[in-house]
Design a protein around this motif. Structure first.
Motif, PDB file in Angstrom:
ATOM      1  N   GLY A  82       0.822  -1.205   0.000  1.00 14.76           N
ATOM      2  CA  GLY A  82       0.000   0.000   0.000  1.00 14.76           C
ATOM      3  C   GLY A  82       0.848   1.244   0.000  1.00 14.76           C
ATOM      4  O   GLY A  82       2.062   1.184  -0.224  1.00 14.76           O
ATOM      5  N   ASP A  83       0.220   2.377   0.272  1.00 12.59           N
ATOM      6  CA  ASP A  83       0.957   3.639   0.280  1.00 12.59           C
ATOM      7  C   ASP A  83       1.111   4.214   1.682  1.00 12.59           C
ATOM      8  O   ASP A  83       1.548   5.355   1.853  1.00 12.59           O
ATOM      9  N   GLN A  84       0.764   3.421   2.695  1.00 14.52           N
ATOM     10  CA  GLN A  84       0.861   3.874   4.074  1.00 14.52           C
ATOM     11  C   GLN A  84       1.971   3.125   4.815  1.00 14.52           C
ATOM     12  O   GLN A  84       2.394   2.046   4.404  1.00 14.52           O
ATOM     13  N   SER A  85       2.407   3.730   5.910  1.00  8.86           N
ATOM     14  CA  SER A  85       3.423   3.093   6.744  1.00  8.86           C
ATOM     15  C   SER A  85       2.839   1.862   7.433  1.00  8.86           C
ATOM     16  O   SER A  85       1.626   1.759   7.649  1.00  8.86           O
ATOM     17  N   LEU A  86       3.731   0.928   7.770  1.00  7.94           N
ATOM     18  CA  LEU A  86       3.326  -0.286   8.486  1.00  7.94           C
ATOM     19  C   LEU A  86       4.110  -0.367   9.785  1.00  7.94           C
ATOM     20  O   LEU A  86       5.345  -0.324   9.778  1.00  7.94           O
ATOM     21  N   GLU A  87       3.393  -0.472  10.894  1.00  9.08           N
ATOM     22  CA  GLU A  87       4.040  -0.591  12.209  1.00  9.08           C
ATOM     23  C   GLU A  87       3.654  -1.914  12.842  1.00  9.08           C
ATOM     24  O   GLU A  87       2.480  -2.276  12.877  1.00  9.08           O
ATOM     25  N   ILE A  88       4.646  -2.652  13.345  1.00  8.88           N
ATOM     26  CA  ILE A  88       4.406  -3.894  14.087  1.00  8.88           C
ATOM     27  C   ILE A  88       5.139  -3.757  15.412  1.00  8.88           C
ATOM     28  O   ILE A  88       6.371  -3.698  15.456  1.00  8.88           O
ATOM     29  N   LYS A  89       4.386  -3.692  16.481  1.00  8.15           N
ATOM     30  CA  LYS A  89       4.956  -3.435  17.801  1.00  8.15           C
ATOM     31  C   LYS A  89       5.801  -4.594  18.308  1.00  8.15           C
ATOM     32  O   LYS A  89       6.825  -4.393  18.958  1.00  8.15           O
ATOM     33  N   ASP A  90       5.351  -5.830  18.016  1.00  7.06           N
ATOM     34  CA  ASP A  90       6.094  -6.992  18.510  1.00  7.06           C
ATOM     35  C   ASP A  90       6.008  -8.104  17.468  1.00  7.06           C
ATOM     36  O   ASP A  90       4.980  -8.765  17.323  1.00  7.06           O
ATOM     37  N   LEU A  91       7.107  -8.304  16.740  1.00  5.03           N
ATOM     38  CA  LEU A  91       7.142  -9.328  15.699  1.00  5.03           C
ATOM     39  C   LEU A  91       6.932 -10.728  16.260  1.00  5.03           C
ATOM     40  O   LEU A  91       6.412 -11.609  15.571  1.00  5.03           O
ATOM     41  N   SER A  92       7.323 -10.939  17.519  1.00  6.66           N
ATOM     42  CA  SER A  92       7.216 -12.269  18.131  1.00  6.66           C
ATOM     43  C   SER A  92       5.769 -12.648  18.429  1.00  6.66           C
ATOM     44  O   SER A  92       5.470 -13.809  18.708  1.00  6.66           O
ATOM     45  N   LYS A  93       4.852 -11.684  18.371  1.00  5.49           N
ATOM     46  CA  LYS A  93       3.438 -11.954  18.627  1.00  5.49           C
ATOM     47  C   LYS A  93       2.613 -11.926  17.342  1.00  5.49           C
ATOM     48  O   LYS A  93       1.387 -12.037  17.386  1.00  5.49           O
ATOM     49  N   ASP A  94       3.279 -11.760  16.225  1.00  3.33           N
ATOM     50  CA  ASP A  94       2.605 -11.725  14.929  1.00  3.33           C
ATOM     51  C   ASP A  94       2.777 -13.088  14.246  1.00  3.33           C
ATOM     52  O   ASP A  94       3.901 -13.551  14.051  1.00  3.33           O
TER      53      ASP A  94
END
Length: 400
Positions: A82-94
């Motif tokens: 997409g054209d928006q930023s992507l934030e993942i707070k904790d990769l270990s919980k994804d």
């Protein structure tokens, strides 16, 4: 888990190929921006990642070595959707990333924030990302600054693209100049010879008026001949092409080293024997590098992807002259799973279906049609021979 499907992926890959970037040479031009991004975000790691059909290339970074990563293992493959930023707070919980090696093992990453590297035409070439082993807070102000840095990265890539295009145009102009000089030397030389004959005959016939006219022709023709010689020996010929060659052209040895450096790592990671051999004597002859890494790289990446551990991928390169022009011939052979006649036909028709590699690597169905598209655009030829369960052999012939 399946990778995201972008309906415009082929167009995105064409846009990336159009930049014709050499991933090895980008770090020096983008390193300062990755340092700035990490400082703005307050993270230990910042990377600029370009993503092709198979691989994520970290072309510049701080806090982490630049590296290659299979596209299906990357986080940035989701950012570029997409054209928006992507934030993942904790990769270990994804669920998508918690079992990835960079999360479970060193460097034990947790936080991710990515900004797509979006061109003016709306294609995402990759992403600027900041990462850390601990939780980080990215304020809206910081997010805006990271977006500005991402825009500056695209600006620099645009400049690199423009400079390369300008070099090609300058070189083409010089070559046309040389061709014009070469073409006029023969006719002008003939005029001078003919004028001399007429002059000699005219003296015998006492044709003073004709002689004066012929003398003017002879003088003018001699001047044109000297001009042609000057064009052929001008500094533009002596110096500019050599300077351009260093940056915008390869010889076989340079191309060999590029392919070893770029794809040897992928082969080593998969424990596939990898070799790049030269089978030509004219090692110093220089030729345009335009689109070569995109074409050969996609073929090599696919060969590695579909070759099991313990197998081999070998490349042979040669340069041959035919009809007074050079042709680059590259052969890519692997001991992989092979292809059916129907699969080969799909590739030759510019179509392909997604399949997984021998170690479960995600297939995208775009790499080989892209290769066919680029080769056709350069007036080249692609040949494929394969036997299911045994091997695949690709031969590329490109006028250079």
């Amino acid at each position: 888990m399946e990778s995201p499907n972008n309906p415009n992926e082929f167009e995105r890959l064409l846009a990336l190929a159009d930049y014709d970037l050499d991933t090895i040479e980008l770090e020096g031009q983008l390193k300062d921006l990755t340092k700035l991004a990490a400082k703005v975000a307050g993270t230990n790691i910042s990377l600029v990642n370009l993503i092709d059909a198979v691989t994520q290339w970290s072309v510049a970074g701080v806090g982490m070595p630049v590296m290659q990563l299979p596209k299906e293992d990357s986080v940035c493959q989701y950012t570029i959707q997409g054209d928006q930023s992507l934030e993942i707070k904790d990769l270990s919980k994804d669920e998508r990333f918690k079992h990835k090696f960079y999360v479970e093992d060193d460097p034990n990453l947790r936080y991710y924030f990515g900004v797509p590297l979006r061109t003016s035409s709306g294609h995402n070439l990759g992403a600027l990302c900041v990462l850390d082993t601990k939780d980080i807070t990215i304020t809206p102000e910081k997010a805006d600054l990271l977006k500005i840095i991402a825009e500056e990265i695209i600006n620099r890539l645009d400049i690199i693209k423009s400079v390369n295009e300008l070099k090609s145009k300058v070189k083409e102009s010089i070559e046309k100049q040389e061709q014009v000089a070469h073409d006029i030397r023969g006719p002008i030389g003939g005029i001078i010879g003919l004028a001399q004959i007429i002059k000699d005959q005219g003296t015998n016939n006492q044709l003073e008026d004709v002689l004066e006219f012929i003398k003017v022709i002879q003088s003018s023709s001699q001047s044109l001949l000297e001009l042609a010689d000057q064009i052929l020996s001008t500094k533009a010929k002596e110096k500019a092409p050599k300077q351009l060659n260093l940056q915008n052209e390869y010889n076989l040895q340079v191309l060999q080293e590029k392919l070893k450096n770029l794809y040897g790592v992928q082969a080593e990671q998969k424990k596939v024997k990898f070799s790049v051999e030269l089978v030509s004597k004219n090692l110093e002859t220089r030729f345009s590098k335009i689109k070569l890494l995109q074409i050969l790289g996609n073929l090599i990446s696919n060969a590695i992807k579909f070759t099991p551990e313990g197998g081999s991928v070998s490349i042979s390169l040669s340069l041959e002259e035919k009809n007074y022009s050079n042709r680059l011939k590259a052969k890519i052979n692997d001991t992989g799973r092979g292809m059916t006649a129907d699969q080969i036909e799909e590739i030759m028709n510019g179509e392909s279906k997604t399949t997984k590699g021998t170690s479960g690597e995600q297939g995208y169905g775009f790499g080989l049609p892209l290769v066919k598209h680029l080769i056709d655009g350069m007036g080249g030829v692609l040949k494929i021979d394969s036997e299911v369960g045994k091997y695949s052999a690709f031969e590329v012939i490109i006028p250079v």
